[in-house]
Design a protein around this motif. Sequence first.
Motif, PDB file in Angstrom:
ATOM      1  N   THR A  34      -9.510  -2.747  -1.488  1.00  0.00           N
ATOM      2  CA  THR A  34      -8.101  -2.887  -1.854  1.00  0.00           C
ATOM      3  C   THR A  34      -7.520  -4.184  -1.307  1.00  0.00           C
ATOM      4  OG1 THR A  34      -7.420  -1.634   0.094  1.00  0.00           O
ATOM      5  CG2 THR A  34      -7.730  -0.404  -1.962  1.00  0.00           C
TER       6      THR A  34
ATOM      7  N   PHE B 241       0.204   1.947  -4.394  1.00  0.00           N
ATOM      8  CA  PHE B 241      -1.193   2.357  -4.504  1.00  0.00           C
ATOM      9  C   PHE B 241      -1.265   3.454  -5.572  1.00  0.00           C
ATOM     10  CE2 PHE B 241      -5.187   3.206  -1.697  1.00  0.00           C
ATOM     11  CZ  PHE B 241      -5.971   3.227  -2.838  1.00  0.00           C
TER      12      PHE B 241
ATOM     13  N   GLU C 218       0.821  -1.208   0.000  1.00  0.00           N
ATOM     14  CA  GLU C 218       0.000   0.000   0.000  1.00  0.00           C
ATOM     15  C   GLU C 218       0.854   1.258   0.000  1.00  0.00           C
ATOM     16  OE1 GLU C 218      -3.716   2.050   2.463  1.00  0.00           O
ATOM     17  OE2 GLU C 218      -2.744   0.226   3.240  1.00  0.00           O
ATOM     18  N   THR C 219       1.970   1.267   0.720  1.00  0.00           N
ATOM     19  CA  THR C 219       2.764   2.492   0.874  1.00  0.00           C
ATOM     20  C   THR C 219       3.421   2.948  -0.422  1.00  0.00           C
ATOM     21  OG1 THR C 219       4.659   1.140   1.554  1.00  0.00           O
ATOM     22  CG2 THR C 219       3.261   2.066   3.301  1.00  0.00           C
TER      23      THR C 219
ATOM     24  N   THR D 276      -8.758   7.959  -3.330  1.00  0.00           N
ATOM     25  CA  THR D 276      -9.339   8.204  -2.005  1.00  0.00           C
ATOM     26  C   THR D 276     -10.176   9.483  -1.997  1.00  0.00           C
ATOM     27  OG1 THR D 276      -7.260   9.280  -1.328  1.00  0.00           O
ATOM     28  CG2 THR D 276      -7.539   6.940  -0.784  1.00  0.00           C
TER      29      THR D 276
ATOM     30  N   TYR E 124      -2.387   6.203  -8.177  1.00  0.00           N
ATOM     31  CA  TYR E 124      -3.429   7.240  -8.142  1.00  0.00           C
ATOM     32  C   TYR E 124      -4.103   7.310  -6.764  1.00  0.00           C
ATOM     33  CZ  TYR E 124      -3.057   7.389 -13.269  1.00  0.00           C
ATOM     34  OH  TYR E 124      -2.606   7.519 -14.563  1.00  0.00           O
ATOM     35  N   ARG E 125      -3.344   7.055  -5.721  1.00  0.00           N
ATOM     36  CA  ARG E 125      -3.911   6.971  -4.371  1.00  0.00           C
ATOM     37  C   ARG E 125      -4.700   8.218  -3.985  1.00  0.00           C
ATOM     38  NH1 ARG E 125      -1.068   4.759   1.042  1.00  0.00           N
ATOM     39  NH2 ARG E 125      -2.673   5.375   2.534  1.00  0.00           N
ATOM     40  N   ASP E 126      -4.115   9.390  -4.150  1.00  0.00           N
ATOM     41  CA  ASP E 126      -4.786  10.617  -3.713  1.00  0.00           C
ATOM     42  C   ASP E 126      -6.095  10.819  -4.463  1.00  0.00           C
ATOM     43  OD1 ASP E 126      -2.740  11.059  -1.957  1.00  0.00           O
ATOM     44  OD2 ASP E 126      -1.715  12.550  -3.202  1.00  0.00           O
TER      45      ASP E 126
END
Length: 544
Positions: free
Chosen positions: A461, A441, A437-438, A448, A443-445
């Motif tokens: 996820t 991930f 995940e760190t 979310t 396109y995380r921003d």
Amino acid sequence: MPASHDRPLIHVLFGSQTGNAEVVAMDTSDALEADGYTTTLMSMDEFGVADLDSMTHVALVSSTYDDGNMPDSAQDLWDELESDAPDLSHLQYAVLSLGDSSYEFFCAAGRMFDEKFAELGGRRVLDRLDCDLDYERPSQQWIKAVTSTFGGADVEDTSGSASVDVEPSTTSAARWTRQDPFLATISHTAKLSGSESHKAVHHVEVDLADSAIEYLPGDSIGVVPVNPAELVDGFVAALGVSADATPAGQDASWRELLTHRLELRLPSRALVDWVAEQSGDEELAHLLGTRDREALEAWLWGRDALDLVEMLPQDKRDADRVAALLGSLQHRSYSISSSPTESPKTVDLLVSCVRYHRDGRDRVGAGSATMTAALPAGSQVAVFLAPNPSFRLPADDAPVIMVGPGVGVAPFRSFLLERRSRSASGRNWLFFGDQHETCDFLYRDEVTGWQQDGLLTRLSTAFSRDQEHKVYVQDKLREQGADVYAWLQDGAHFYICGDGVRMSQAVESALVEVVATHGAMSEDAAWDYVAGLKRQRRFSQDVY
């Protein structure tokens, strides 16, 4: 309409890679049964050559994988036909071939089955129809022709074959193709994978400028690659040729051919077969002899065509023969991750750079080498549109379930951006997975943020390496099976994008388990339910 006793049993056979040929075969079977026939619908990996003895009337639908390859589900049957040469004089047949005209060997798999059946004595009762990406209308016209042809009173006595009357497509021809691509400019790049990731994944924005390319969510961009210089130099040395010399019968030097025209990264089956024969390698000969396709693919994994050539003794490295067996350099497709409504003259791509070390050589994918070299803003890359009409958003009010681990999330970013721009009311559920995940991930921003503002109704996820036991998207699908089934019952469309070798099959199997468990069905009934989703165009795959 009930089955007619004076009409033959029709075996509807299909070889499918992404599911399109399977859907057309389903439509064929449905249409024949509605007209009074009895049909048996079978994937080509469900039977062998010996079973053809009991088939008298066959409607065959085959896709073509990459540049002229058999779909995985048809390869074993084809190998048997090649080696066993059965007598098919009792067989009457019709073939529909699906393909992509941006490849040199357009619709090759269907053509090969058509010609092989005829060579073995089968009687073609309907001319083969080759369909491009826009296959919906011509395939329906072929189905009508199959129904009327097999239903003709004199079908047993006709010596020739009927033709398919296909209406011209209303879609205009693409201006830019693999043979004549548009030289686009990279306008922006950003690395999405973190420093601790084992991968290098980049967000790449490509300026389409005045190309007039018009895309839709679900489409891809084809990139015309250039083979890495190190690999080209390796071939020159292995073949013992002068890079600046022009081979007999060619119009370009060896360096030009090896750099821009011949496929060096992905060994063709023809090259594999020839090397096995010429090298005397016992392991490779055994793999080919057992026809264990999965074992052969495992052996080939990570190997390029140069590895195969270097298995040959120097005196058997016939350069001209090798060049003929390499095949044409294939384009690399990247799913578009932007919205045409929001950015009609720019396409966003998600590019994972393939790099690894094996047997003393650093390896890099042709697409990766090309895109990596073009990553600085202002660089150029040769592109064309690769439409995907079978991977489309439904009506704005329909719910969608999207399964896209890794770079498979790309088209679903396009879907979500497009739905936001159209204020679509349909619910959206994304299943995303990767290793950590760190750092993985993607396109995380954005993702979310979409969850917080309600565009993304649900987010599930699966980060496989973040706990002791590996967890994948198919596991999350099972965990939340009750809600997944409820969404399907509410009319949801189900999408998969990513690895077509293992992931997509695992996800489809998990979906069948979900339907069986939460729909209180038998396994067979659950498979029929998923088949019904495919018939309704509510189950779509974009896999590679």
